[in-house]
Design a protein around this motif. Structure first.
Motif, PDB file in Angstrom:
ATOM      1  N   ALA A 160     -13.590   2.599  -5.338  1.00 39.69           N
ATOM      2  CA  ALA A 160     -12.214   2.437  -5.796  1.00 39.69           C
ATOM      3  C   ALA A 160     -12.200   1.741  -7.152  1.00 39.69           C
ATOM      4  CB  ALA A 160     -11.400   1.637  -4.789  1.00 39.69           C
ATOM      5  N   ARG A 168      -5.288  -1.220  -7.032  1.00 39.38           N
ATOM      6  CA  ARG A 168      -6.493  -0.569  -6.509  1.00 39.38           C
ATOM      7  C   ARG A 168      -6.195   0.913  -6.324  1.00 39.38           C
ATOM      8  NH1 ARG A 168      -8.480   0.885  -1.312  1.00 39.38           N
ATOM      9  NH2 ARG A 168     -10.760   0.777  -1.157  1.00 39.38           N
ATOM     10  N   GLN A 169      -7.005   1.757  -6.965  1.00 40.70           N
ATOM     11  CA  GLN A 169      -6.887   3.207  -6.836  1.00 40.70           C
ATOM     12  C   GLN A 169      -8.181   3.751  -6.251  1.00 40.70           C
ATOM     13  OE1 GLN A 169      -4.323   5.558  -7.452  1.00 40.70           O
ATOM     14  NE2 GLN A 169      -5.805   6.892  -6.455  1.00 40.70           N
ATOM     15  N   LYS A 170      -8.095   4.319  -5.066  1.00 41.98           N
ATOM     16  CA  LYS A 170      -9.275   4.860  -4.411  1.00 41.98           C
ATOM     17  C   LYS A 170      -9.699   6.151  -5.100  1.00 41.98           C
ATOM     18  CE  LYS A 170     -11.055   5.547   0.276  1.00 41.98           C
ATOM     19  NZ  LYS A 170     -10.703   5.549   1.707  1.00 41.98           N
ATOM     20  N   LEU A 171     -11.002   6.245  -5.435  1.00 44.50           N
ATOM     21  CA  LEU A 171     -11.534   7.418  -6.108  1.00 44.50           C
ATOM     22  C   LEU A 171     -12.285   8.336  -5.157  1.00 44.50           C
ATOM     23  CD1 LEU A 171     -12.893   5.684  -9.351  1.00 44.50           C
ATOM     24  CD2 LEU A 171     -10.657   6.756  -8.992  1.00 44.50           C
ATOM     25  N   THR A 172     -13.093   7.754  -4.297  1.00 43.70           N
ATOM     26  CA  THR A 172     -13.817   8.503  -3.273  1.00 43.70           C
ATOM     27  C   THR A 172     -13.713   7.718  -1.972  1.00 43.70           C
ATOM     28  OG1 THR A 172     -15.976   7.429  -3.600  1.00 43.70           O
ATOM     29  CG2 THR A 172     -15.449   9.310  -5.031  1.00 43.70           C
ATOM     30  N   LYS A 173     -14.434   8.184  -0.942  1.00 41.37           N
ATOM     31  CA  LYS A 173     -14.381   7.515   0.353  1.00 41.37           C
ATOM     32  C   LYS A 173     -14.848   6.073   0.271  1.00 41.37           C
ATOM     33  CE  LYS A 173     -15.920   8.000   5.164  1.00 41.37           C
ATOM     34  NZ  LYS A 173     -16.737   8.813   6.112  1.00 41.37           N
ATOM     35  N   LYS A 212       0.869  -1.174   0.000  1.00 45.91           N
ATOM     36  CA  LYS A 212       0.000   0.000   0.000  1.00 45.91           C
ATOM     37  C   LYS A 212       0.906   1.224   0.000  1.00 45.91           C
ATOM     38  CE  LYS A 212      -4.111   1.873   2.296  1.00 45.91           C
ATOM     39  NZ  LYS A 212      -5.084   1.680   3.409  1.00 45.91           N
ATOM     40  N   SER A 236       0.032   4.431  -0.578  1.00 47.62           N
ATOM     41  CA  SER A 236      -0.590   5.595   0.051  1.00 47.62           C
ATOM     42  C   SER A 236      -1.996   5.194   0.480  1.00 47.62           C
ATOM     43  CB  SER A 236      -0.645   6.770  -0.932  1.00 47.62           C
ATOM     44  OG  SER A 236      -1.550   6.489  -1.990  1.00 47.62           O
ATOM     45  N   THR A 237      -2.745   6.126   1.019  1.00 48.10           N
ATOM     46  CA  THR A 237      -4.124   5.812   1.414  1.00 48.10           C
ATOM     47  C   THR A 237      -4.983   5.485   0.200  1.00 48.10           C
ATOM     48  OG1 THR A 237      -4.656   8.172   1.355  1.00 48.10           O
ATOM     49  CG2 THR A 237      -4.040   7.211   3.498  1.00 48.10           C
ATOM     50  N   ASN A 238      -4.515   5.855  -0.996  1.00 48.92           N
ATOM     51  CA  ASN A 238      -5.321   5.675  -2.206  1.00 48.92           C
ATOM     52  C   ASN A 238      -4.833   4.566  -3.129  1.00 48.92           C
ATOM     53  OD1 ASN A 238      -7.009   7.835  -1.495  1.00 48.92           O
ATOM     54  ND2 ASN A 238      -5.689   9.324  -2.491  1.00 48.92           N
ATOM     55  N   LEU A 239      -3.552   4.247  -3.119  1.00 48.54           N
ATOM     56  CA  LEU A 239      -2.982   3.341  -4.118  1.00 48.54           C
ATOM     57  C   LEU A 239      -2.377   2.095  -3.491  1.00 48.54           C
ATOM     58  CD1 LEU A 239      -2.148   2.725  -7.067  1.00 48.54           C
ATOM     59  CD2 LEU A 239      -0.029   3.990  -6.605  1.00 48.54           C
TER      60      LEU A 239
END
Length: 301
Positions: free
Chosen positions: A223, A215-220, A179, A181-184
């Motif tokens: 993803a 996995r790329q987070k788009l919103t809360k 992981k 970052s929190t998004n990727l």
């Protein structure tokens, strides 16, 4: 006047010296507090949470496990290909389904069973979290989960009956994820699929593949996910396609709802790694979804 001025100057100088000493002491205290906080943090291990939101990326497994005492019920569904035309409602008239259960014996060890409508296949697997990404006292740059499964084809064969052991296919994987970052999050999956029985002598009993997932987070709660399995050169790579899938993870309370498009019809390794036939450029694309629901059977003490 001269005497009074001198007294005032001496008093001001004393006050200035006291303020300087106090400021220096506060700076030293702040530095000590920072050092103490760093030392305290270094004595603890902080484990990375939710590298992926589910135990599946799309078709394949992620490094995640349900956790001790948690039972996961998973429904995987694939419609027909989009290029099947309006008569088949662009694939929606057709369906392939897998029902599965996964249970966390410990936070690290998971066992699971499932049944697919494709070839009436039963499967079972074990999954163990070998390493977990962390910082602090014990720093680990990646998470590593090892995975092994067995799948049994229960179709009635035409012609001479085959011994039971020829109906089995085995899969072995190492799931390596980080992981960033929190998004990727990204994952690498070296894989071996062993088939006890193949249709012709030219076909490979052992099929090697290298998987990639992200996995790329788009919103809360939403993803983007992607998954690709590259078949290493051989007869299987010449005759079949690499599995390519893309979709979205949607979190809704205790559910993780996954919508995706893939060129693979099957939903276990036995199918989507060595037997994918769909070509994206020709519209051989299956729309499908995974729904998972977690049940806590044995709360942690």
């Amino acid at each position: 006047m001269k005497h009074r001025f001198s007294s005032f100057g001496a008093y001001g100088l004393a006050v200035a010296l006291l303020l300087m000493c106090s400021s220096k002491a506060r700076a030293q205290d702040d530095l000590l507090q920072k050092l103490e906080a760093q030392t305290t943090d270094s004595l603890h291990t902080d484990y990375t949470q939710a590298t992926f939101k589910g135990t599946r990326v799309i078709n394949g497994h992620s490094v995640e496990t349900p956790g001790q005492g948690t039972l996961l019920f998973l429904i995987s569904h694939r419609f027909g290909t989009l290029n099947s035309g309006a008569y088949n409602f662009f694939g929606l008239d057709e369906a392939t389904i897998r029902l599965g259960l996964e249970y966390g014996l410990t936070d690290k060890l998971t066992v699971g069973v499932g049944r697919s409508s494709l070839e009436k296949t039963f499967d079972g697997f074990g999954k163990y979290r070998l390493l977990r990404q962390s910082t602090g006292l014990h720093t680990m740059p990646v998470s590593v989960t090892v995975f092994a499964s067995a799948a049994l084809n229960s179709l009635k064969f035409t012609g001479p009956e085959h011994p039971t052991d020829t109906r089995f296919t085995y899969t072995y994987q190492a799931l390596i994820a980080r992981k960033f970052s929190t998004n990727l999050s990204l994952q690498l999956m070296p894989t071996l699929v062993h088939r006890n029985l193949v249709d012709t002598r030219a076909e490979q009993n052992d099929v090697y593949a290298l998987g990639f997932a992200g996995r790329q987070k788009l919103t809360k709660r939403v993803a983007l996910t992607m998954e690709y399995y590259y078949l290493l050169p051989g007869h299987t790579a010449d005759e079949f396609r690499n599995s390519l899938s893309a979709g979205f993870d949607i979190e809704t309370g205790g559910h993780v709802f996954q919508l995706h498009f893939t060129n693979s019809r099957g939903m276990i390794e036995k199918f989507f790694i060595p037997q994918t036939t769909g070509k994206w450029q020709k519209g051989d694309i299956y729309f499908g979804f995974n729904i998972s629901r977690a049940f806590t059977l044995k709360p942690k003490a």
